[in-house]
Design a protein around this motif. Structure first.
Motif, mmCIF file in Angstrom:
data_model
loop_
_atom_site.group_PDB
_atom_site.id
_atom_site.type_symbol
_atom_site.label_atom_id
_atom_site.label_comp_id
_atom_site.label_asym_id
_atom_site.label_seq_id
_atom_site.Cartn_x
_atom_site.Cartn_y
_atom_site.Cartn_z
ATOM 1 N N LEU A 42 -19.194 -44.236 9.952
ATOM 2 C CA LEU A 42 -18.112 -44.464 8.993
ATOM 3 C C LEU A 42 -17.004 -45.338 9.580
ATOM 4 N N ILE A 43 -16.457 -46.212 8.752
ATOM 5 C CA ILE A 43 -15.168 -46.841 9.049
ATOM 6 C C ILE A 43 -14.127 -45.790 8.685
ATOM 7 N N SER A 44 -13.358 -45.317 9.672
ATOM 8 C CA SER A 44 -12.483 -44.176 9.419
ATOM 9 C C SER A 44 -10.999 -44.535 9.310
ATOM 10 N N GLU A 60 -11.142 -48.402 13.363
ATOM 11 C CA GLU A 60 -11.701 -47.222 14.022
ATOM 12 C C GLU A 60 -12.980 -46.803 13.296
ATOM 13 N N LEU A 61 -14.025 -46.531 14.085
ATOM 14 C CA LEU A 61 -15.280 -45.997 13.552
ATOM 15 C C LEU A 61 -15.413 -44.533 13.950
ATOM 16 N N TYR A 62 -16.167 -43.783 13.141
ATOM 17 C CA TYR A 62 -16.432 -42.381 13.483
ATOM 18 C C TYR A 62 -17.913 -42.086 13.324
ATOM 19 N N SER A 104 -17.614 -38.658 17.680
ATOM 20 C CA SER A 104 -16.549 -39.357 18.407
ATOM 21 C C SER A 104 -16.177 -40.661 17.717
ATOM 22 N N TYR A 105 -15.103 -41.269 18.237
ATOM 23 C CA TYR A 105 -14.563 -42.500 17.678
ATOM 24 C C TYR A 105 -14.936 -43.711 18.528
ATOM 25 N N PHE A 106 -14.850 -44.877 17.890
ATOM 26 C CA PHE A 106 -15.056 -46.159 18.573
ATOM 27 C C PHE A 106 -13.991 -47.099 18.031
ATOM 28 N N LEU A 107 -13.228 -47.733 18.923
ATOM 29 C CA LEU A 107 -12.069 -48.522 18.501
ATOM 30 C C LEU A 107 -12.266 -50.005 18.775
ATOM 31 N N LYS A 197 -8.393 -43.449 17.420
ATOM 32 C CA LYS A 197 -9.204 -42.517 18.208
ATOM 33 C C LYS A 197 -8.768 -41.067 18.043
ATOM 34 N N ALA A 198 -8.166 -40.777 16.902
ATOM 35 C CA ALA A 198 -7.785 -39.387 16.582
ATOM 36 C C ALA A 198 -7.772 -39.238 15.070
#
Length: 199
Positions: A42-44, A60-62, A104-107, A197-198
């Motif tokens: 997901l694009i979060s 941010e991706l999730y 987790s996230y990816f920025l 990232k949160a």
């Protein structure tokens, strides 16, 4: 008078017994193998500027799956308000060898952003008002897409344009089902304080 010679009978060849059967040839199209399937990412959250600089943008991706995902051959594309088609935002080269960990996230940030020191990768392509972003897997399929403002591209309806020092973020539901995803950008995203990232 010479006696008539007896007529010779034609020789008959016996078929050889072989254990190997003759090859069978078929005609027609051979069905190609199905392309591999890839999980949902997901694009979060998205920010396009801060009060200090318009280069303070990030995506941010999730990964809501319970396993890590290799991002090799994935890529991001961007579409501006007046564009006819999508163009590069984060290329395959940038994502090659990268992973997004489970839950987790990816920025991804602008290389000149104040968030660049915490980014997983950086890009030189900016994000502005009325843009759209599409995340694509190695099959060139759109895994997720977000359009905001007057973007001509979105899922069902566009999210709002975030102002400086604001972001548009997916609505958080719960730890069991973190982010809402109804394929409607307007319904799924809300104006937030940036929290890369949160949640």
């Amino acid at each position: 008078e010479k006696p008539e010679e007896p007529k010779k009978q034609p020789e008959t060849k016996q078929k050889e017994n072989t254990s190997e059967s003759a090859p069978v040839f078929t005609s027609g199209w051979v069905t190609p193998p199905s392309p591999p399937s890839y999980p949902k990412i997901l694009i979060s959250e998205i920010q396009i500027a801060s009060q200090d600089t318009e280069k303070d943008d990030f995506v941010e991706l999730y990964n809501s799956n319970f396993w890590d995902i290799d991002l090799t051959d994935w890529y991001f594309q961007r579409k501006t308000k007046g564009a006819d088609d999508f163009s590069t935002y984060a290329s395959k080269n940038l994502l090659s060898g990268k992973k997004i960990l489970a839950n987790s996230y990816f920025l991804i940030t602008n290389s000149s952003s104040s968030f660049a020191n915490t980014a997983d990768i950086t890009t030189t392509y900016p994000l502005t008002e009325d843009n759209a972003l599409a995340l694509k897997n190695p099959n060139r399929e759109i895994v997720d897409k977000v359009g905001w403002g007057s973007s001509p591209d979105y899922e069902t309806a566009a999210a709002a344009n975030p102002q400086a020092d604001q972001s548009i973020g997916r609505t958080w539901l719960s730890a069991a089902e973190p982010y809402i995803d109804t394929d409607n950008n307007q319904a799924d995203f809300e104006i937030q304080e940036p929290s890369p990232k949160a949640k």
